[in-house]
Scaffold this motif. Structure first.
Motif, PDB file in Angstrom:
ATOM      1  N   ALA A  62       0.825  -1.213   0.000  1.00 56.08           N
ATOM      2  CA  ALA A  62       0.000   0.000   0.000  1.00 56.08           C
ATOM      3  C   ALA A  62       0.856   1.258   0.000  1.00 56.08           C
ATOM      4  O   ALA A  62       0.481   2.271  -0.581  1.00 56.08           O
ATOM      5  CB  ALA A  62      -0.929   0.007   1.212  1.00 56.08           C
ATOM      6  N   GLY A  63       2.014   1.206   0.627  1.00 60.20           N
ATOM      7  CA  GLY A  63       2.879   2.378   0.691  1.00 60.20           C
ATOM      8  C   GLY A  63       3.899   2.463  -0.425  1.00 60.20           C
ATOM      9  O   GLY A  63       4.647   3.435  -0.505  1.00 60.20           O
ATOM     10  N   ALA A  64       3.924   1.478  -1.302  1.00 57.15           N
ATOM     11  CA  ALA A  64       4.959   1.410  -2.338  1.00 57.15           C
ATOM     12  C   ALA A  64       4.986   2.635  -3.241  1.00 57.15           C
ATOM     13  O   ALA A  64       6.050   3.042  -3.720  1.00 57.15           O
ATOM     14  CB  ALA A  64       4.792   0.141  -3.170  1.00 57.15           C
ATOM     15  N   ALA A  65       3.834   3.258  -3.485  1.00 53.36           N
ATOM     16  CA  ALA A  65       3.788   4.422  -4.371  1.00 53.36           C
ATOM     17  C   ALA A  65       4.541   5.612  -3.783  1.00 53.36           C
ATOM     18  O   ALA A  65       5.016   6.467  -4.524  1.00 53.36           O
ATOM     19  CB  ALA A  65       2.337   4.813  -4.644  1.00 53.36           C
ATOM     20  N   VAL A  66       4.690   5.662  -2.472  1.00 50.43           N
ATOM     21  CA  VAL A  66       5.366   6.779  -1.806  1.00 50.43           C
ATOM     22  C   VAL A  66       6.855   6.526  -1.657  1.00 50.43           C
ATOM     23  O   VAL A  66       7.653   7.454  -1.640  1.00 50.43           O
ATOM     24  CB  VAL A  66       4.726   7.015  -0.415  1.00 50.43           C
ATOM     25  CG1 VAL A  66       5.436   8.111   0.350  1.00 50.43           C
ATOM     26  CG2 VAL A  66       3.254   7.326  -0.558  1.00 50.43           C
ATOM     27  N   ASP A  67       7.221   5.268  -1.515  1.00 50.68           N
ATOM     28  CA  ASP A  67       8.615   4.915  -1.260  1.00 50.68           C
ATOM     29  C   ASP A  67       9.514   5.308  -2.423  1.00 50.68           C
ATOM     30  O   ASP A  67       9.173   5.130  -3.580  1.00 50.68           O
ATOM     31  CB  ASP A  67       8.744   3.407  -1.018  1.00 50.68           C
ATOM     32  CG  ASP A  67       8.017   2.953   0.244  1.00 50.68           C
ATOM     33  OD1 ASP A  67       7.938   3.745   1.187  1.00 50.68           O
ATOM     34  OD2 ASP A  67       7.541   1.818   0.260  1.00 50.68           O
ATOM     35  N   GLY A  68      10.667   5.836  -2.106  1.00 55.87           N
ATOM     36  CA  GLY A  68      11.652   6.197  -3.133  1.00 55.87           C
ATOM     37  C   GLY A  68      12.490   7.372  -2.686  1.00 55.87           C
ATOM     38  O   GLY A  68      12.431   7.805  -1.549  1.00 55.87           O
ATOM     39  N   ARG A  69      13.265   7.886  -3.584  1.00 55.83           N
ATOM     40  CA  ARG A  69      14.081   9.061  -3.281  1.00 55.83           C
ATOM     41  C   ARG A  69      13.214  10.306  -3.261  1.00 55.83           C
ATOM     42  O   ARG A  69      12.298  10.452  -4.048  1.00 55.83           O
ATOM     43  CB  ARG A  69      15.170   9.236  -4.324  1.00 55.83           C
ATOM     44  CG  ARG A  69      16.330   8.347  -4.093  1.00 55.83           C
ATOM     45  CD  ARG A  69      17.590   8.963  -4.688  1.00 55.83           C
ATOM     46  NE  ARG A  69      18.625   7.960  -4.668  1.00 55.83           N
ATOM     47  CZ  ARG A  69      19.414   7.754  -3.619  1.00 55.83           C
ATOM     48  NH1 ARG A  69      19.319   8.512  -2.574  1.00 55.83           N
ATOM     49  NH2 ARG A  69      20.313   6.804  -3.650  1.00 55.83           N
ATOM     50  N   ALA A  70      13.546  11.194  -2.352  1.00 57.10           N
ATOM     51  CA  ALA A  70      12.828  12.470  -2.300  1.00 57.10           C
ATOM     52  C   ALA A  70      13.114  13.232  -3.590  1.00 57.10           C
ATOM     53  O   ALA A  70      14.247  13.232  -4.074  1.00 57.10           O
ATOM     54  CB  ALA A  70      13.275  13.268  -1.088  1.00 57.10           C
ATOM     55  N   GLY A  78      14.325  15.635  -6.236  1.00 54.21           N
ATOM     56  CA  GLY A  78      15.386  16.629  -6.276  1.00 54.21           C
ATOM     57  C   GLY A  78      16.498  16.425  -5.265  1.00 54.21           C
ATOM     58  O   GLY A  78      17.323  17.306  -5.085  1.00 54.21           O
ATOM     59  N   SER A  79      16.547  15.289  -4.594  1.00 48.94           N
ATOM     60  CA  SER A  79      17.588  15.083  -3.600  1.00 48.94           C
ATOM     61  C   SER A  79      18.288  13.755  -3.806  1.00 48.94           C
ATOM     62  O   SER A  79      17.654  12.734  -4.006  1.00 48.94           O
ATOM     63  CB  SER A  79      16.985  15.105  -2.196  1.00 48.94           C
ATOM     64  OG  SER A  79      17.974  14.778  -1.253  1.00 48.94           O
ATOM     65  N   ARG A  80      19.613  13.810  -3.721  1.00 43.31           N
ATOM     66  CA  ARG A  80      20.391  12.573  -3.780  1.00 43.31           C
ATOM     67  C   ARG A  80      20.668  12.056  -2.376  1.00 43.31           C
ATOM     68  O   ARG A  80      21.152  10.958  -2.202  1.00 43.31           O
ATOM     69  CB  ARG A  80      21.720  12.825  -4.489  1.00 43.31           C
ATOM     70  CG  ARG A  80      21.573  13.111  -5.959  1.00 43.31           C
ATOM     71  CD  ARG A  80      22.912  13.322  -6.668  1.00 43.31           C
ATOM     72  NE  ARG A  80      24.069  12.651  -6.110  1.00 43.31           N
ATOM     73  CZ  ARG A  80      24.474  11.410  -6.438  1.00 43.31           C
ATOM     74  NH1 ARG A  80      23.789  10.712  -7.315  1.00 43.31           N
ATOM     75  NH2 ARG A  80      25.551  10.893  -5.896  1.00 43.31           N
ATOM     76  N   ASP A  81      20.381  12.861  -1.346  1.00 44.39           N
ATOM     77  CA  ASP A  81      20.750  12.507   0.023  1.00 44.39           C
ATOM     78  C   ASP A  81      19.588  12.060   0.899  1.00 44.39           C
ATOM     79  O   ASP A  81      19.799  11.650   2.025  1.00 44.39           O
ATOM     80  CB  ASP A  81      21.413  13.717   0.699  1.00 44.39           C
ATOM     81  CG  ASP A  81      22.682  14.137  -0.008  1.00 44.39           C
ATOM     82  OD1 ASP A  81      23.377  13.254  -0.539  1.00 44.39           O
ATOM     83  OD2 ASP A  81      22.968  15.341  -0.042  1.00 44.39           O
ATOM     84  N   ILE A  82      18.375  12.173   0.405  1.00 44.87           N
ATOM     85  CA  ILE A  82      17.215  11.838   1.232  1.00 44.87           C
ATOM     86  C   ILE A  82      16.430  10.715   0.563  1.00 44.87           C
ATOM     87  O   ILE A  82      16.096  10.798  -0.615  1.00 44.87           O
ATOM     88  CB  ILE A  82      16.296  13.064   1.413  1.00 44.87           C
ATOM     89  CG1 ILE A  82      17.064  14.172   2.135  1.00 44.87           C
ATOM     90  CG2 ILE A  82      15.042  12.677   2.187  1.00 44.87           C
ATOM     91  CD1 ILE A  82      16.314  15.476   2.218  1.00 44.87           C
ATOM     92  N   VAL A  83      16.164   9.676   1.336  1.00 41.66           N
ATOM     93  CA  VAL A  83      15.337   8.569   0.877  1.00 41.66           C
ATOM     94  C   VAL A  83      14.001   8.683   1.597  1.00 41.66           C
ATOM     95  O   VAL A  83      13.948   8.737   2.823  1.00 41.66           O
ATOM     96  CB  VAL A  83      15.998   7.208   1.174  1.00 41.66           C
ATOM     97  CG1 VAL A  83      15.080   6.070   0.799  1.00 41.66           C
ATOM     98  CG2 VAL A  83      17.327   7.088   0.455  1.00 41.66           C
ATOM     99  N   ALA A  84      12.929   8.735   0.855  1.00 40.60           N
ATOM    100  CA  ALA A  84      11.590   8.829   1.437  1.00 40.60           C
ATOM    101  C   ALA A  84      10.988   7.435   1.539  1.00 40.60           C
ATOM    102  O   ALA A  84      11.083   6.647   0.605  1.00 40.60           O
ATOM    103  CB  ALA A  84      10.708   9.710   0.558  1.00 40.60           C
ATOM    104  N   ILE A  85      10.409   7.151   2.707  1.00 39.75           N
ATOM    105  CA  ILE A  85       9.683   5.888   2.860  1.00 39.75           C
ATOM    106  C   ILE A  85       8.286   6.194   3.374  1.00 39.75           C
ATOM    107  O   ILE A  85       8.064   7.180   4.071  1.00 39.75           O
ATOM    108  CB  ILE A  85      10.413   4.883   3.781  1.00 39.75           C
ATOM    109  CG1 ILE A  85      10.549   5.409   5.201  1.00 39.75           C
ATOM    110  CG2 ILE A  85      11.754   4.496   3.204  1.00 39.75           C
ATOM    111  CD1 ILE A  85      11.069   4.378   6.184  1.00 39.75           C
ATOM    112  N   SER A  86       7.372   5.337   3.028  1.00 42.78           N
ATOM    113  CA  SER A  86       5.979   5.516   3.431  1.00 42.78           C
ATOM    114  C   SER A  86       5.825   5.266   4.922  1.00 42.78           C
ATOM    115  O   SER A  86       6.653   4.611   5.566  1.00 42.78           O
ATOM    116  CB  SER A  86       5.087   4.555   2.648  1.00 42.78           C
ATOM    117  OG  SER A  86       5.400   3.217   3.004  1.00 42.78           O
ATOM    118  N   ILE A  87       4.729   5.773   5.460  1.00 40.50           N
ATOM    119  CA  ILE A  87       4.398   5.531   6.865  1.00 40.50           C
ATOM    120  C   ILE A  87       4.215   4.027   7.106  1.00 40.50           C
ATOM    121  O   ILE A  87       4.559   3.511   8.168  1.00 40.50           O
ATOM    122  CB  ILE A  87       3.151   6.342   7.294  1.00 40.50           C
ATOM    123  CG1 ILE A  87       2.976   6.295   8.804  1.00 40.50           C
ATOM    124  CG2 ILE A  87       1.901   5.844   6.619  1.00 40.50           C
ATOM    125  CD1 ILE A  87       3.849   7.250   9.534  1.00 40.50           C
TER     126      ILE A  87
END
Length: 100
Positions: free
Chosen positions: A33-41, A43-52
């Protein structure tokens, strides 16, 4: 409280004796369910975004690890089908992939 070789230590006794491998089966739909949110932020090479959802699954696994590593706790070898360890390995591999 259940058998620590088969059940969660970090869950409250009010939650019942939750088998370790059941968590993996319950976590997979949340991760999907959270896969669509997961990924790199963006414009950033240093931040990885993960879903709640992913963060919650990882937090639950870390809570369990912390409970098992507390001084004086003896849980013995894990007796399970290995689903929980496979899930943890997949999450670790995914985080390493995201970070590279």
């Amino acid at each position: 409280m259940g058998d620590p070789s088969r059940h969660w230590l970090s869950k409250s006794p009010l939650d019942g004796a939750k088998p370790l491998d059941d968590f993996a089966a319950e976590a997979r739909p949340a991760l999907a369910a959270g896969a669509a949110v997961d990924g790199r932020a963006p414009g950033s090479r240093d931040i990885v975004a993960i879903s709640i959802q992913r963060a919650g699954v990882i937090a639950d696994l870390l809570d369990e690890l912390a409970a098992r590593l507390r001084p004086g706790v003896e849980s013995g070898p894990i007796r399970s089908g290995g689903e929980l360890s496979r899930l943890a390995r997949e999450l670790a591999d995914d985080m390493y992939r995201r970070a590279s």
